[in-house]
Design an enzyme around this catalytic site. Sequence first.
Site, short mmCIF file in Angstrom:
data_model
loop_
_atom_site.label_atom_id
_atom_site.label_comp_id
_atom_site.label_asym_id
_atom_site.label_seq_id
_atom_site.Cartn_x
_atom_site.Cartn_y
_atom_site.Cartn_z
N ASN A 10 38.70 38.11 49.25
CA ASN A 10 37.55 38.80 48.65
C ASN A 10 36.75 37.71 47.94
OD1 ASN A 10 35.70 40.25 47.20
ND2 ASN A 10 37.19 41.28 45.87
N TRP A 11 35.67 37.31 48.57
CA TRP A 11 34.89 36.19 48.01
C TRP A 11 34.07 36.61 46.79
CZ3 TRP A 11 32.64 32.96 52.74
CH2 TRP A 11 33.68 32.19 53.27
N LYS A 12 33.97 37.92 46.54
CA LYS A 12 33.15 38.40 45.40
C LYS A 12 31.75 37.80 45.52
CE LYS A 12 37.43 39.10 42.95
NZ LYS A 12 38.18 39.19 41.70
N HIS A 96 36.82 48.54 44.15
CA HIS A 96 37.33 47.37 43.43
C HIS A 96 37.14 47.59 41.94
CE1 HIS A 96 37.92 43.32 41.97
NE2 HIS A 96 38.56 43.07 43.10
N GLU A 98 36.21 45.71 39.68
CA GLU A 98 34.96 45.17 39.12
C GLU A 98 33.80 46.13 39.35
OE1 GLU A 98 35.28 41.40 41.12
OE2 GLU A 98 36.96 40.87 39.82
N GLU A 168 45.81 46.45 42.87
CA GLU A 168 45.34 45.31 42.09
C GLU A 168 45.36 45.66 40.60
OE1 GLU A 168 42.74 42.56 44.64
OE2 GLU A 168 41.40 44.03 43.74
N GLY A 174 41.92 37.52 38.40
CA GLY A 174 41.16 36.38 37.89
C GLY A 174 41.70 35.81 36.60
N SER A 214 45.54 37.37 41.20
CA SER A 214 46.06 36.01 41.02
C SER A 214 47.15 35.64 42.03
CB SER A 214 46.55 35.79 39.58
OG SER A 214 45.47 35.96 38.66
N GLY A 235 41.28 36.78 45.67
CA GLY A 235 39.98 36.35 45.18
C GLY A 235 39.88 34.83 45.16
N GLY A 236 40.12 34.25 44.00
CA GLY A 236 39.91 32.81 43.79
C GLY A 236 40.51 31.92 44.87
#
Length: 253
Positions: A10-12, A96, A98, A168, A174, A214, A235-236
């Site tokens: 998930n590149w956000k 999500h 966010e 999640e 993150g 994470s 993500g990251g």
Amino acid sequence: MSRKTVIAGNWKMNKLASEVPAFASELKAAITGAYDCDIVICAPYPLIPALNANKDVVGMGVGAEDVSAFEKGAYTGEVSVSQLKELGPQYCIVGHSERRQYHNETDSSVNAKTKALLANGITPIVCVGESLKQRECGLTKDFVNSQVVVAFSGISAEDAKKCIIAYEPIWAIGTGVTATNEQAQEACHDIRAELARIYDQETADSITIQYGGSMNAKNAADLLAQPDIDGGLIGGASLKPVDFATIIMATAK
Ligand code: 13P
């Protein structure tokens, strides 16, 4: 019991379309061993054509990060599912945390979006997960189950089998604080038990449940070894080809 392991990035709101070709070839070069999963990158809409153009480099699926709950009309800034379909992604994240946190996404909009995606042949990746406070108050199972119940309300067992669920925990996203293998397994197991209650065991056993929060090159193998964890939403670490490749190769049987 047959369910797919899916490793999805998930590149956000990161990267540019112009960076996609280099990413794809670096990811391909970094996958130096066997793996046993489907690979997906979910990215903002403007990056989807570039991901489509490069998907065969790695053999990956392409996903969006959200879609409108509305079909069409005066919803400035929204993207409808038919507009999304024309872009050609096979997957789309919904719910999500966010988006729940910053864009007022609710369980019922998640349900509407999931139905719209299913009706258009796009695989929904339905995100659920508790806050730190909810976990500390012992509410994780009840809260996550309630998210699952509403997200899948009015969806047939046949369609539910086409969905992916991503567990999640918000406190792990993150933050560098990953759920322990036991916490992640327990939550994914509880989600599967809830799916069995809503549908039946066979349906529950065929739905891919990912862990996200994470997940990285170091902890992926242990998380993915848990019986109810069928992949990751990352993500990251998905922004770094070598780290993402390590997670992909951690699925090798
Ligand atoms: P991180 O892997 O950066 O914690 O993000 C997880 C996530 O939100 C994936 O959807």
